[in-house]
Design a protein around this motif. Sequence first.
Motif, short mmCIF file in Angstrom:
data_model
loop_
_atom_site.label_atom_id
_atom_site.label_comp_id
_atom_site.label_asym_id
_atom_site.label_seq_id
_atom_site.Cartn_x
_atom_site.Cartn_y
_atom_site.Cartn_z
N GLU A 132 -4.75 8.24 11.07
CA GLU A 132 -4.77 6.89 10.52
C GLU A 132 -6.02 6.68 9.68
O GLU A 132 -5.96 6.10 8.60
N TYR A 161 4.12 8.16 5.77
CA TYR A 161 4.79 6.86 5.83
C TYR A 161 4.73 6.26 7.23
O TYR A 161 4.50 5.06 7.39
N ALA A 162 4.95 7.08 8.22
CA ALA A 162 4.90 6.58 9.59
C ALA A 162 3.52 5.96 9.85
O ALA A 162 3.41 4.89 10.45
N THR A 163 2.51 6.63 9.35
CA THR A 163 1.15 6.16 9.56
C THR A 163 0.86 4.90 8.76
O THR A 163 0.23 3.96 9.26
N ASP A 171 2.98 2.65 7.96
CA ASP A 171 3.64 1.55 8.66
C ASP A 171 2.79 1.04 9.81
O ASP A 171 2.65 -0.16 10.01
N ARG A 172 2.23 1.98 10.53
CA ARG A 172 1.38 1.58 11.65
C ARG A 172 0.16 0.81 11.17
O ARG A 172 -0.21 -0.22 11.73
N GLN A 202 -0.09 -0.89 8.50
CA GLN A 202 0.32 -2.20 8.01
C GLN A 202 0.53 -3.16 9.18
O GLN A 202 0.11 -4.31 9.13
N ARG A 203 1.18 -2.67 10.22
CA ARG A 203 1.39 -3.51 11.40
C ARG A 203 0.06 -3.99 11.98
O ARG A 203 -0.05 -5.10 12.49
N SER A 258 1.26 -3.77 1.46
CA SER A 258 2.03 -3.08 0.43
C SER A 258 2.81 -4.06 -0.42
O SER A 258 3.13 -5.17 0.01
N ARG A 314 6.36 1.99 -3.35
CA ARG A 314 5.74 0.99 -2.49
C ARG A 314 4.24 1.26 -2.55
O ARG A 314 3.78 2.28 -2.05
#
Lengths: 108, 108
Positions: free
Chosen positions: B10, B47-49, B51-52, B54-55, B61, B76
């Motif tokens: 991350e 991408y998975a990272t 998303d994390r 961003q959460r 984005s 994006r």
Amino acid sequence: MAEERLGGFEELVLLAVAGLAGDGYGVTIRDHLEEGTGNRVSVGAVYATLDRLQRKGLVKSRMGGTTAERGGKRKRLFRITGRGQAAMAEARTLRDYLWNAIQAPARS
Amino acid sequence: MAEERLGGFEELVLLAVAGLAGDGYGVTIRDHLEEGTGNRVSVGAVYATLDRLQRKGLVKSRMGGTTAERGGKRKRLFRITGRGQAAMAEARTLRDYLWNAIQAPARS
DNA sequence: TTGATTATATCTACATAATAGAATAAATTC
DNA sequence: GAATTTATTCTATTATGTAGATATAATCAA
């Protein structure tokens, strides 16, 4: 190069082991990390990570002698290996590269 | 301080987002990381990272406009938030502390 | 020499992060 | 509207991170 992938907490523990110059063990390593982070770090987390680092060959451990202090189980003392130092340096180089890209963006 | 715990990957992705100055997206972020590490990085991992991150509120984005390039889905685009910058700086401070302890061991 | 105390290590179970690769989607070009 | 290109999302699995409870081994006091 490009050896072991090093987890984030693994890297911190590795640095702590190096900082304690071969005399670190569970509790002192934990303390060192807490000092640095300002956060609570559980000793269980530290040991689990040390075990993983040892399996990867990045640290080694030996049992400490029975000291004439106040009691308690013998310490398991940790020191960093050559490969550990390499991993540490590599992680640092990577981060320096990324930071440098921030501070000095390439112009087209 | 002492906010979000930041995973190792991350942190790298966050630095990459910062380095790309608001114009980074999946592929360019991946490329930037590969350049730094010399290793292959899968785009799925990135991408998975993202998303994390961003959460957690460390990046934001927006969808890029439809560029007149060669085709393909819209990008994006990611940029770092204030909290993201703080997290980044904090991680750096911690590591500097630990490195400093190695290079300049406290004498008794 | 037993029991209390202390310091440390190990175990257990669960939560979060990392990962690769396949599948899907949206744009352009012919 | 089919083929091509570029990018994102999904899926499933493994690896890391985490706290707290439990076990172990040493000293000390009586």
